[in-house]
Design an enzyme around this catalytic site. Structure first.
Site, PDB file in Angstrom:
ATOM      1  N   LYS A 187       0.881  -1.172   0.000  1.00 44.03           N
ATOM      2  CA  LYS A 187       0.000   0.000   0.000  1.00 44.03           C
ATOM      3  C   LYS A 187       0.916   1.218   0.000  1.00 44.03           C
ATOM      4  O   LYS A 187       1.405   1.654   1.033  1.00 44.03           O
ATOM      5  CB  LYS A 187      -0.883  -0.023   1.249  1.00 44.03           C
ATOM      6  N   GLY A 240       6.770   4.998   8.320  1.00 37.55           N
ATOM      7  CA  GLY A 240       5.968   6.219   8.350  1.00 37.55           C
ATOM      8  C   GLY A 240       6.109   6.896   9.700  1.00 37.55           C
ATOM      9  O   GLY A 240       7.119   6.744  10.378  1.00 37.55           O
ATOM     10  N   SER A 241       5.087   7.609  10.071  1.00 34.22           N
ATOM     11  CA  SER A 241       5.170   8.410  11.296  1.00 34.22           C
ATOM     12  C   SER A 241       4.963   7.547  12.542  1.00 34.22           C
ATOM     13  O   SER A 241       4.325   6.490  12.496  1.00 34.22           O
ATOM     14  CB  SER A 241       4.105   9.501  11.252  1.00 34.22           C
ATOM     15  N   THR A 242       5.489   8.025  13.636  1.00 34.26           N
ATOM     16  CA  THR A 242       5.334   7.330  14.913  1.00 34.26           C
ATOM     17  C   THR A 242       3.857   7.266  15.303  1.00 34.26           C
ATOM     18  O   THR A 242       3.373   6.251  15.810  1.00 34.26           O
ATOM     19  CB  THR A 242       6.173   8.045  15.984  1.00 34.26           C
ATOM     20  N   GLY A 245       2.315   4.588  13.345  1.00 36.07           N
ATOM     21  CA  GLY A 245       2.907   3.341  13.850  1.00 36.07           C
ATOM     22  C   GLY A 245       2.132   2.804  15.047  1.00 36.07           C
ATOM     23  O   GLY A 245       1.875   1.595  15.150  1.00 36.07           O
ATOM     24  N   GLU A 262       9.404   1.249  10.970  1.00 38.50           N
ATOM     25  CA  GLU A 262      10.460   2.254  10.808  1.00 38.50           C
ATOM     26  C   GLU A 262       9.765   3.603  10.915  1.00 38.50           C
ATOM     27  O   GLU A 262       9.012   3.976  10.025  1.00 38.50           O
ATOM     28  CB  GLU A 262      11.136   2.141   9.431  1.00 38.50           C
ATOM     29  N   CYS A 296      13.609  10.492   7.389  1.00 38.50           N
ATOM     30  CA  CYS A 296      13.493  10.110   8.794  1.00 38.50           C
ATOM     31  C   CYS A 296      14.821  10.260   9.530  1.00 38.50           C
ATOM     32  O   CYS A 296      14.828  10.449  10.738  1.00 38.50           O
ATOM     33  CB  CYS A 296      13.004   8.685   8.882  1.00 38.50           C
ATOM     34  N   GLU A 393       9.685  16.405  15.277  1.00 36.03           N
ATOM     35  CA  GLU A 393      10.153  16.159  13.913  1.00 36.03           C
ATOM     36  C   GLU A 393       9.517  17.199  12.986  1.00 36.03           C
ATOM     37  O   GLU A 393       8.303  17.379  12.978  1.00 36.03           O
ATOM     38  CB  GLU A 393       9.744  14.743  13.489  1.00 36.03           C
TER      39      GLU A 393
HETATM   40  P1  NAP Z   1       2.417   8.571   7.582  1.00 38.92           P
HETATM   41  O1  NAP Z   1       1.401   9.628   7.526  1.00 38.92           O
HETATM   42  O2  NAP Z   1       2.595   7.789   8.828  1.00 38.92           O
HETATM   43  O3  NAP Z   1       2.078   7.602   6.370  1.00 38.92           O
HETATM   44  C1  NAP Z   1       2.843   6.463   6.072  1.00 38.92           C
HETATM   45  C2  NAP Z   1       1.968   5.438   5.388  1.00 38.92           C
HETATM   46  O4  NAP Z   1       0.960   4.978   6.299  1.00 38.92           O
HETATM   47  C3  NAP Z   1       1.218   5.997   4.182  1.00 38.92           C
HETATM   48  O5  NAP Z   1       1.134   5.011   3.194  1.00 38.92           O
HETATM   49  C4  NAP Z   1      -0.142   6.290   4.775  1.00 38.92           C
HETATM   50  O6  NAP Z   1      -1.159   6.329   3.823  1.00 38.92           O
HETATM   51  C5  NAP Z   1      -0.313   5.111   5.710  1.00 38.92           C
HETATM   52  N1  NAP Z   1      -1.322   5.299   6.753  1.00 38.92           N
HETATM   53  C6  NAP Z   1      -1.802   6.459   7.271  1.00 38.92           C
HETATM   54  N2  NAP Z   1      -2.743   6.201   8.203  1.00 38.92           N
HETATM   55  C7  NAP Z   1      -2.860   4.850   8.285  1.00 38.92           C
HETATM   56  C8  NAP Z   1      -3.676   3.965   9.049  1.00 38.92           C
HETATM   57  N3  NAP Z   1      -4.548   4.414   9.941  1.00 38.92           N
HETATM   58  N4  NAP Z   1      -3.507   2.646   8.879  1.00 38.92           N
HETATM   59  C9  NAP Z   1      -2.632   2.156   7.983  1.00 38.92           C
HETATM   60  N5  NAP Z   1      -1.848   2.945   7.223  1.00 38.92           N
HETATM   61  C10 NAP Z   1      -1.960   4.279   7.359  1.00 38.92           C
HETATM   62  O7  NAP Z   1       3.850   9.097   7.237  1.00 38.92           O
HETATM   63  P2  NAP Z   1       4.251  10.095   6.068  1.00 38.92           P
HETATM   64  O8  NAP Z   1       3.778  11.441   6.454  1.00 38.92           O
HETATM   65  O9  NAP Z   1       3.858   9.521   4.763  1.00 38.92           O
HETATM   66  O10 NAP Z   1       5.840  10.011   6.172  1.00 38.92           O
HETATM   67  C11 NAP Z   1       6.545  10.760   7.074  1.00 38.92           C
HETATM   68  C12 NAP Z   1       6.929   9.974   8.301  1.00 38.92           C
HETATM   69  O11 NAP Z   1       7.577   8.765   7.960  1.00 38.92           O
HETATM   70  C13 NAP Z   1       7.908  10.726   9.180  1.00 38.92           C
HETATM   71  O12 NAP Z   1       7.587  10.606  10.534  1.00 38.92           O
HETATM   72  C14 NAP Z   1       9.230  10.027   8.902  1.00 38.92           C
HETATM   73  O13 NAP Z   1      10.182  10.167   9.900  1.00 38.92           O
HETATM   74  C15 NAP Z   1       8.789   8.633   8.679  1.00 38.92           C
HETATM   75  N6  NAP Z   1       9.778   7.900   7.883  1.00 38.92           N
HETATM   76  C16 NAP Z   1      10.501   6.957   8.514  1.00 38.92           C
HETATM   77  C17 NAP Z   1      11.463   6.263   7.825  1.00 38.92           C
HETATM   78  C18 NAP Z   1      12.281   5.205   8.523  1.00 38.92           C
HETATM   79  O14 NAP Z   1      12.872   4.403   7.854  1.00 38.92           O
HETATM   80  N7  NAP Z   1      12.333   5.177   9.834  1.00 38.92           N
HETATM   81  C19 NAP Z   1      11.675   6.516   6.475  1.00 38.92           C
HETATM   82  C20 NAP Z   1      10.907   7.495   5.861  1.00 38.92           C
HETATM   83  C21 NAP Z   1       9.958   8.173   6.600  1.00 38.92           C
HETATM   84  P3  NAP Z   1      -1.508   7.679   2.998  1.00 38.92           P
HETATM   85  O15 NAP Z   1      -0.440   8.679   3.205  1.00 38.92           O
HETATM   86  O16 NAP Z   1      -1.580   7.190   1.627  1.00 38.92           O
HETATM   87  O17 NAP Z   1      -2.800   8.173   3.513  1.00 38.92           O
END
Ligand code: NAP
Ligand code: MG
Length: 493
Positions: A187, A240-242, A245, A262, A296, A393
């Protein structure tokens, strides 16, 4: 070739799902925007429960045969996938620029990064081994008993990924999942959805059986939530975001599927007075500004010795001022856009609040007056540990700087760096061996660089401590995420 990776052609139709080897165009439509212009470049079908059900069923059905494919054959297919990624590198570069807003220099790395991972994990297919154990079970001697472990594919994997570096973020799940003999439902992030479908189609072209690699596009709250809660998914790999997570961990509780995470970071960067400033200045600036800070591992919390603080701040400000800002289509632009208007407003809000809380802005801080979502690379000095800009962040091009003096020992300095709920990355800039060795031990993070920040390589495990995640991806470690160990005891008398 059966599929076209030509950007104009690919973007001209709405992006469907990819289920059991077929394009499935179902669910409502949403615009896909170019973050460098704010204008639509394509449309996306938004899947939900029914698309997820179909994709999981396809992945389940494909699992037994795929898991039984000889490791050498799995390797051959993965290597073919890598070759096709490289053969399509130019189109992938253009698509990375349009979809994710990547600067060209980074977009050009999309296909090579993906194929690097594929090649690395192709090499693992015939090295995922168990062990034999000197078991004394039932009081037997080794002559009467064989005790050993098998490593088996964990099953159907659901992968949920962010938008910030789509080919990389997705591939670092796809490659080890395929190598381990698992099947996949991906996804992708709705804000950069082009890569997932493209890679699934390239995998099909490479010869992967139908159902091994499926993609469901859609919103996190719908498609992502349906995948996470699905009772027939064995494992969720999330980046994605904490905040999300935490939602995923709760949603996975139904069938107690395995989860790896992650998550976010707020990584410290320590610059000591003996550091080579000629390399520390660009190194520290890029740690904070790479991908406009949308990564991240971003080195967003800078700690610098007071003796060199002014020189380092001036150097970073000069470097930031020299970074040309604009769309990745122009190779001279080093700073690309933020992903959405919403992110841009969020970052602007955090910059405004930092100034209000008393941080001193020495470079950048403004939104660029043009279409798209651009913010200048920004440095704040005079920061205090309780300021929002130091604690949260940003996911934007903002570095917050604090100083330290000779009065502080390594322990107390590292404790200041570790004073965060995150623990993903960190770096130390010094030419002194003792400083480097002590600080690398004291920093509470899954990754530490010395005279470099966030060096990424498929051989090196990657993941976070504390609220930066669960488990390690990359390297041999990723295979632990996608295999399960079976202990077998065989008695013949
Ligand atoms: P995000 O909002 O957490 O989204 C990540 C993914 O999760 C997207 O595909 C999102 O879908 C999906 N998602 C959102 N709500 C969900 C739910 N309730 N159930 C299942 N999936 C859901 O993160 P982002 O804003 O895209 O990315 C930024 C974050 O990712 C930052 O905190 C960054 O630090 C972290 N990150 C971490 C790493 C690592 O390796 N540690 C690498 C890159 C980024 P949609 O967006 O399509 O709605
Ligand atoms: Mg979202």
């Amino acid at each position: 070739m059966g599929i076209s990776t030509n950007p104009t052609e690919r973007l001209s139709r709405p992006q469907p799902h990819f289920i059991n080897g077929e394009r499935v165009a179902s669910g409502g439509l949403r615009d896909v925007l170019d973050p460098a212009t704010g204008k639509p470049i394509s449309q996306l079908h938004l899947g939900g429960q029914s698309e997820v059900d179909a994709a999981v069923a396809a992945a389940r059905a494909a699992l037994p045969a795929w898991a039984a494919v000889a490791p050498d054959e799995r390797a051959r297919l993965i290597l073919r996938f890598a070759e096709l990624m490289e053969a399509n590198a130019e189109n992938i570069t253009e698509l990375s620029i349009l979809d994710g807003g990547l600067p060209r220099m980074i977009a050009q790395g999309s296909a090579p990064f993906a194929s690097l991972f594929l090649r690395y994990y192709a090499g693992w297919t015939n090295k995922i081994t168990g062990k034999t154990m000197p078991s004394s079970a039932m009081g037997k001697s080794p002559n009467d008993l064989l005790a050993y472990t098998l490593r088996e594919p964990i099953g159907v994997v659901g992968a949920i990924t962010p938008w910030n570096y789509p080919y990389g973020m997705e591939m670092l799940k796809i490659a080890p999942v395929l190598a381990a003999g698992c099947t996949l439902v991906l996804k992708p992030a709705e804000d950069a959805p082009i890569a997932g479908l493209l890679m699934a189609e390239i995998a099909q072209e490479a010869g992967f059986p139908d159902g091994v690699f499926n993609v469901v596009n859609g919103l996190g709250e719908e498609a992502g939530a349906a995948l996470t809660a699905h009772d027939d998914v064995d494992k969720i790999a999330f980046t994605g975001s904490t905040e999300v997570g935490r939602i995923i961990v709760k949603a996975a509780a139904g069938n107690l599927k395995k989860v790896s995470l992650e998550l976010g970071g707020k990584s410290p960067v320590f610059v000591f007075p003996d550091a080579d400033l000629a390399s520390a200045v660009p190194g520290v600036a890029m740690a904070g500004f790479l991908l406009s800070g949308q990564n991240c591992v971003c080195g967003s919390r800078l700690f610098v010795h007071e003796k060199i603080a002014d020189d380092l701040a001036a150097g970073i400000a000069e470097f930031a001022g020299s970074m040309q800002i604009g769309p990745g289509s122009d190779p001279a632009n080093m700073i690309g856009p933020l992903i959405t208007e919403r992110q841009c407003e969020r970052v602007e809000g955090m910059i405004a609040r930092a100034e209000k809380e008393g941080a001193r802005r020495v470079s950048g801080g403004n939104r660029v007056d043009r279409d798209g979502w651009f913010i200048e690379p920004t440095l704040f000095t005079d920061c205090e540990p309780d300021m929002q800009i130091v604690r949260e962040e940003v996911f934007g091009p903002v570095i917050s700087m604090q100083t330290f003096s000779d009065d502080e020992d390594f322990e107390s300095l590292a404790a200041r760096g570790n004073d965060t709920t995150y623990g993903l990355s960190g770096s130390v800039w010094t030419r002194d061996l003792e400083t480097a060795m002590r600080m690398t031990r004291l920093i509470d993070a899954g990754q530490v660089g010395v005279n470099c920040h966030a060096a990424m390589d498929p051989t090196m495990p990657f993941g976070g401590n504390k609220q930066s995640g669960w488990g390690r991806e990359f390297g041999e470690a990723a295979l632990d995420l996608y295999t399960k160990t079976k202990a077998v005891t065989l008695s013949w008398s």
